[in-house]
Each structure stands twice: as structure tokens, then as C-alpha cells.
Motif scaffolding. Structure first.
Motif: not given
Lengths: 216, 182
Positions: B92-94, B116-126
Motif C-alpha cells: 500500500x505504501x507504493x 526515501x525520507x520516511x523509509x530510507x533509500x535502503x528500504x524495499x518501499x523506496x
């Protein structure tokens, strides 16, 4: 089709905006976007002039014809209505290459040049030809080989990770675009008729669009 | 390994435009005796007319898109789609990004920045978001500009085909990221 989408979007915006109490933002957005449209268009003038100038030289030197001939085996399948070594093929190929390399600024003028050349072959100037829709669909599915600079800047080192996934996802969407265009161009809603009737095709096609929207 | 490869490609990309700007006229002049300056100016003349010709089409599309975004209609659409997306395992985040991508380039870049700000560039969402962003285009904008430049009004199957390709791109971005980077 665009008649319904356009009407639908602005109608939904006003209705939803009224319910969510964001009607002022809706008004502001309409005015801001109208302004922005002109800024975008005027901002394009210089870049357009530069690339159209270079393209004219490429055309005069025969470069575009050479490229068109070289890639004929591929393009004949995608654009069967465009004659052999027509300049449109050269422009299409150049536009796609520019897109692949992430050269957005150079890609748009090349794409518009291609559209102009496809329009020359189009018997009904107000209705998109099969080749035009195919070109547009491939274009909007984004053929990417080099990541957009904005993504690289945003993701930092992680951008190496998404390099492969982006290429593969791009490949999937481009193949999907080619297949769906070939399927749709002969359906009864979108088939080209010798004498195009106003509205008739549009009406029949509206439900299809809604179905598409729901799926997403 | 892949990092040096992408770095190399991006490094190479910096030279493509200068190479084209000098290479094409050089070939034309040396091999074909084209009067490069005169021909350039002749071609460049069209830049202004084409840019001005697309203004009405751009206004029509961008105003509709802007109103749609500002009204919160996207959230309504999100709620309607949620059950179906849960079913196919779409995160749902995407979803906001997937819905925004065909409508607005700057809007979807903003949403990607949020991810990127919320989950970090390394996160699956980003990563999914960045893949989505890179693998699709602003369909409605391209449609307005490309068809507008030649005055085509009836777009036939261009919109359904473009949106279908966007949907396939978004869904394959999710599965490819989960499969290859998960």
C-alpha cells in the motif's frame, strides 16, 4: 476518449473537492497549472530549436536514412504502415535511443519530429494513426537503460541495486505496451474507419477505460 | 561490480549530448558537404512554433491533472483499490506513487522523495518506488505534448494502452524488487 477522461477528471475534482473541503486548493491548482503549462511550453523553445536544428543536419546528411535502414527489421514489425527508409523511422529510433540514455531534454524534440513525420503519412489528420499510437505507447512505457539523474541523486549508492530492476520493469511495460496496442488497434472500439464518425467510437470505448482504471 | 558498471554508464552518458552536437554536423560537413550553419538555423526555426502549438493541449491536460490531485480524489481512488491490491500483494505504501506516475512527473518525484525520507533509500518501499519511477513515464503529459504538436484530437487506444503499460510496469516493479532485492 479524451473527452470523457477530461470531463470526468474535472468533474470528480470539483465534487470530491467540495466534500473534502479542499475546493480552494482545487481552484488554485487550476490557475497554477494553466500558468505552468505556458512556462513549460516556452521553456521548451530553446531546447526544441537546438535539437531540431541538429536533426535537420542529420537529415540533410542522410544519417537518418541510414539509421532507418539499419533498424528496418525491427521497426517493420512495430510500424508496418510506415514505408521503407521513411525519415519517421529514423526520428523514432533517435527518440528511443535518447530515452534509453536518459536524455530527456533531447528526447522530446526528437519525438515531436517523429510525430510530425508520422502525421504526414496519416490520412486523417485529427485522428491518431496506428503507428502514432504505437510510438506513443512505447514512449510512455519508458525505455530506460540509464537511470534518470533525479533517481540517482535521490537513492545514492542504492541506485546500483535498482539498475537491473528498472531495466527489467521497463522491458515488461514496453512489451505490454506493444502487445496491448496491437490487440486494441483492431478491436471494434478503436478500429480505423474510412470515414470517421464523431463521438461514436468514443462512446463505446468509455467503459473499457473505466475497467482499466479500476484494475490499477 | 554492478556499481562500477552503472557508474561507467552514467559517466559515459555525460558525453553523449556533446558528442551528438559536434558529431552530427561534423559528419554532415566533412562527408556530405552540408552547409551546416544554414541547415541548423532552418531546422531550429520550428522550435518556437511547435512549443507554442502545444500550449492549449498542455493547459487542458495539466489543469485537469492539477485539480484532480488537489481535490484529494487520489485518496478516494486509493481506498477503492485497497482490497484488490491487498489481494495481489501490492504494498500500500507504493500505491500513491503508482497512481500519480502517469499523471504528473513532479508529483511522483515528490512522492518518491517522501518514500526515501520516511523509509530510507535502503528500504524495499523506496527501491520499489524508484524502480516504478524509472520504468514509466507521465503518460498524460506525453500524450498532450506529442499529439498536441501535430493537432491530433482523437487519441483512439493511446490512453488505455498507456495506462495498461503503466499498470504492468508498476506491478512488475513490485515483484521484480521483491524477487531480486528481497
Amino acid at each position: 476518449m479524451l473527452n470523457y477522461i477530461w470531463m470526468g477528471m474535472i468533474l470528480i475534482s470539483v465534487v470530491v473537492g467540495t466534500f473534502t473541503g479542499r475546493i480552494d486548493q482545487v481552484t488554485q491548482a487550476a490557475i497554477d497549472m494553466a500558468k505552468l503549462s505556458v512556462e513549460i511550453a516556452i521553456g521548451l523553445v530553446g531546447i526544441m530549436a537546438l535539437w531540431l536544428g541538429i536533426m535537420k543536419i542529420a537529415e540533410a546528411s542522410g544519417l537518418i536514412r541510414i539509421i532507418a535502414k539499419l533498424l528496418r527489421p525491427i521497426t517493420i514489425r512495430l510500424f508496418p504502415d510506415v514505408p521503407d527508409d521513411h525519415p519517421a523511422i529514423g526520428s523514432i529510433v533517435l527518440n528511443m535511443s535518447a530515452n534509453m540514455l536518459g536524455l530527456g531534454n533531447a528526447a522530446t524534440p526528437l519525438g515531436l519530429k517523429a510525430m510530425e513525420e508520422l502525421q504526414e503519412l496519416n490520412p486523417d489528420k485529427k485522428t491518431a494513426s496506428n503507428a502514432m499510437v504505437m510510438f506513443l505507447a512505447i514512449n510512455t512505457s519508458s525505455v530506460q537503460l540509464i537511470l534518470p539523474a533525479t533517481v540517482v541523486a535521490l537513492m545514492g549508492v542504492v541506485s546500483a541495486d535498482i539498475f537491473i530492476t528498472t531495466i527489467l520493469a521497463t522491458l515488461c511495460s514496453t512489451i505490454a505496451a506493444i502487445v496491448i496496442v496491437k490487440v486494441l488497434e483492431n478491436t471494434k472500439w478503436f478500429r480505423l474507419t474510412p470515414a470517421p464518425e464523431d463521438g461514436a467510437g468514443d462512446e463505446a470505448s468509455a467503459p473499457v477505460e473505466q475497467g482499466e482504471g479500476d484494475e490499477r | 561490480m554492478i556499481e562500477t558498471f552503472t557508474d561507467g554508464l552514467n559517466e559515459l552518458a555525460r558525453y553523449i549530448i556533446p558528442a551528438l552536437i559536434v558529431g552530427i554536423p561534423l559528419y554532415a560537413m566533412a562527408a556530405r558537404r552540408v552547409k551546416v550553419y544554414e541547415v541548423f538555423v532552418e531546422g531550429a526555426k520550428d522550435g518556437f512554433t511547435i512549443a507554442v502549438r502545444i500550449i492549449p493541449y498542455l493547459v487542458a491536460i495539466l489543469v485537469a491533472v492539477g485539480m484532480f490531485r488537489a481535490s484529494g480524489a487520489l485518496d478516494v481512488l486509493l481506498n477503492l483499490l485497497a482490497p484488490f491490491l491487498n489481494f495481489i500483494g501490492f504494498p500500500p505504501e507504493n500505491l500513491p506513487l503508482a497512481l500519480m506516475r502517469p499523471l504528473s512527473g513532479s508529483g511522483s518525484l515528490g512522492l518518491l522523495t517522501d518514500l526515501v525520507n520516511e523509509y530510507g533509500a535502503d528500504s524495499m518501499q523506496a527501491k520499489i518506488g524508484a524502480t516504478m519511477f524509472g520504468s514509466s513515464e507521465t503518460t498524460f503529459y506525453v500524450l498532450a505534448v506529442y499529439f498536441g504538436s501535430v493537432g491530433v484530437l482523437r487519441s483512439r487506444h493511446a490512453v488505455p494502452a498507456g495506462l495498461f503499460a503503466d499498470a504492468v510496469g508498476a506491478i512488475s516493479a513490485v515483484y521484480l524488487c521483491q524477487w531480486l532485492l528481497g
